[in-house]
Design an enzyme around this catalytic site. Structure first.
Site, PDB file in Angstrom:
ATOM      1  CD  GLU A 231     -14.751  -1.001  -9.997  1.00 55.50           C
ATOM      2  OE1 GLU A 231     -15.494  -0.309 -10.738  1.00 55.50           O
ATOM      3  OE2 GLU A 231     -13.580  -0.676  -9.743  1.00 55.50           O
TER       4      GLU A 231
ATOM      5  CG  ASN B 227     -11.713  -2.286  -6.862  1.00 59.38           C
ATOM      6  OD1 ASN B 227     -12.499  -3.223  -6.905  1.00 59.38           O
ATOM      7  ND2 ASN B 227     -11.939  -1.128  -7.474  1.00 59.38           N
TER       8      ASN B 227
ATOM      9  CE  LYS C  16     -10.014  -0.357 -11.133  1.00 61.11           C
ATOM     10  NZ  LYS C  16     -11.224   0.408 -10.785  1.00 61.11           N
TER      11      LYS C  16
ATOM     12  CD  GLU D 257     -11.193   2.787  -8.447  1.00 65.25           C
ATOM     13  OE1 GLU D 257     -10.696   1.659  -8.376  1.00 65.25           O
ATOM     14  OE2 GLU D 257     -11.833   3.197  -9.443  1.00 65.25           O
TER      15      GLU D 257
ATOM     16  CB  CYS E 151     -13.618  -0.603 -13.521  1.00 64.44           C
ATOM     17  SG  CYS E 151     -14.434   0.901 -14.104  1.00 64.44           S
TER      18      CYS E 151
ATOM     19  CG  ASN F 213     -18.992   0.827  -9.747  1.00 60.74           C
ATOM     20  OD1 ASN F 213     -20.064   1.058  -9.215  1.00 60.74           O
ATOM     21  ND2 ASN F 213     -18.345  -0.312  -9.557  1.00 60.74           N
TER      22      ASN F 213
HETATM   23  N1  CDT Z   1     -14.083   2.304 -11.360  1.00 60.73           N
HETATM   24  C1  CDT Z   1     -13.290   2.722 -12.361  1.00 60.73           C
HETATM   25  O1  CDT Z   1     -12.195   2.207 -12.571  1.00 60.73           O
HETATM   26  N2  CDT Z   1     -13.743   3.778 -13.092  1.00 60.73           N
HETATM   27  C2  CDT Z   1     -12.981   4.406 -14.107  1.00 60.73           C
HETATM   28  C3  CDT Z   1     -13.301   5.859 -14.107  1.00 60.73           C
HETATM   29  C4  CDT Z   1     -12.156   6.664 -14.469  1.00 60.73           C
HETATM   30  S1  CDT Z   1     -12.504   8.387 -14.411  1.00 60.73           S
HETATM   31  C5  CDT Z   1     -11.615   8.883 -13.050  1.00 60.73           C
HETATM   32  C6  CDT Z   1     -13.210   3.840 -15.511  1.00 60.73           C
HETATM   33  O2  CDT Z   1     -12.223   3.626 -16.226  1.00 60.73           O
HETATM   34  O3  CDT Z   1     -14.345   3.642 -15.909  1.00 60.73           O
END
Ligand code: CDT
Length: 316
Positions: A50, A110, A127, A146, A172, A197
């Site tokens: 991502e 995204n 996303k 985000e 993600c 990420n």
């Molecule tokens: N990038 C991404 O979607 N990261 C989320 C972190 C969530 S914590 C605020 C994940 O689900 O890994």
């Protein structure tokens, strides 16, 4: 399992940290190295993370205009990413690539794209399950913006017949939601690709760090099994300018078993010579949707967003 095997080379190209000071050109060089390795391993399809071209910028408070200027792509391929597309076409390898998309009319998503053997973009996913918040949290060691920088994806969960398989994409946080995979499973997806990420610390609640990796793998494994699909997940990980994100890039079979998993938090290629027929077996038997699903009892899934009152009454 099925006797007629369908061998298929899947590579996942994990990226180590990308710092604020790293140029797009330097990042694309790293992607190209991983693409070369994918070629040497015999991959047909390689999955990059991502937001693979920049640091995970939603951790920083800034204006939308500043984010657009520094971190968004106006075209794909653009001048810096074209060398990746050119080499992929030469190798005849398709890829998944995540990036921050600025549309011609100024909208921000995204996004991930899917390319075919000629490096033509054949699929796009924006996303849907955006995590985090849109305001500045003073007390947090970093942000997760985000919801400020991106709109919710407006194109649904689709699948594409490309590269000799039926491929779906998500990004993600989507990987934690059963609906993500089931909507693609109902379109007979064979492979679901995703980049992520995932910060090692959750700023929203006191989640023990070891559970971050456990829940990541649990989500991939459970959903691969319950939908009879291969899942290929690529991390961007390690410490970006001091902010740590988990690794654990993995390829998961429709059995729910992990067939390859990254060992480092650096650029690392993992590979599986997958057999797509394993998924067919699961979808013909235990998860034969046409035979066993009962959607008349699943209405709440689309009628309700949050949990609410029970439907139950005492039996007669
Ligand atoms: N990038 C991404 O979607 N990261 C989320 C972190 C969530 S914590 C605020 C994940 O689900 O890994």
């Amino acid at each position: 399992m099925s006797t007629l095997k369908r061998p298929y080379g899947i590579a996942v190209a994990q990226l180590g940290p990308i710092h604020l000071a790293d140029s797009r050109a330097a990042v694309v060089k790293r992607l190209i190295e991983l693409l070369r390795e994918s070629k040497s391993r015999g991959a047909k399809f390689v999955v990059f993370p991502e937001l693979a071209l920049t640091t995970f910028f939603p951790r920083y408070w800034m204006t939308e205009e500043e984010a657009v200027e520094r971190f968004f792509e106006r075209s794909m391929p653009g001048p810096e990413t074209k060398p990746l597309f050119d080499l992929a076409a030469e190798f005849g390898i398709g890829f998944y690539l995540g990036y921050a998309e600025l549309t011609p009319d100024g909208r921000r998503f995204n996004t991930a794209i899917l390319t075919d053997e000629k490096a033509k973009i054949v699929g796009r996913y924006r996303k849907i399950h955006l995590p985090g918040h849109s305001h500045h949290i003073e007390t947090a060691p970093f942000q997760h913006l985000e919801k400020k920088f991106f709109e919710v994806g407006n194109e649904g969960f689709k699948v594409w017949d490309a590269l000799g398989a039926r491929i779906g994409m998500c990004i993600c946080n989507d990987r934690r939601w059963a609906e993500t995979y089931r909507v693609m499973g109902l379109q007979s997806a064979e492979i679901v690709a995703l980049g992520y990420n995932t910060p090692s610390w959750n700023i929203h609640w006191n989640e023990p760090p070891h559970l971050r990796m456990f829940h990541h793998l649990l989500s991939l494994q459970g959903n691969a099994y319950q939908n009879g699909i291969w899942v290929a997940a690529a991390a961007k990980c390690g410490k970006e300018d001091g902010f740590h994100m988990i690794g654990g890039s993995a390829i998961v079979a429709p059995t729910g078993e992990i067939t390859a998993q990254a060992q480092s938090e650096e650029d690392e290629l993992i590979f599986t010579s997958a057999d797509l027929s394993i998924g067919e077996t699961f979808r013909e038997h235990v998860f034969n949707f046409a035979k066993h699903r009962r959607p008349e009892h699943y209405k709440l899934i689309v009628e309700r967003t949050g949990a609410g009152a029970p439907l139950g009454t005492a039996p007669d």
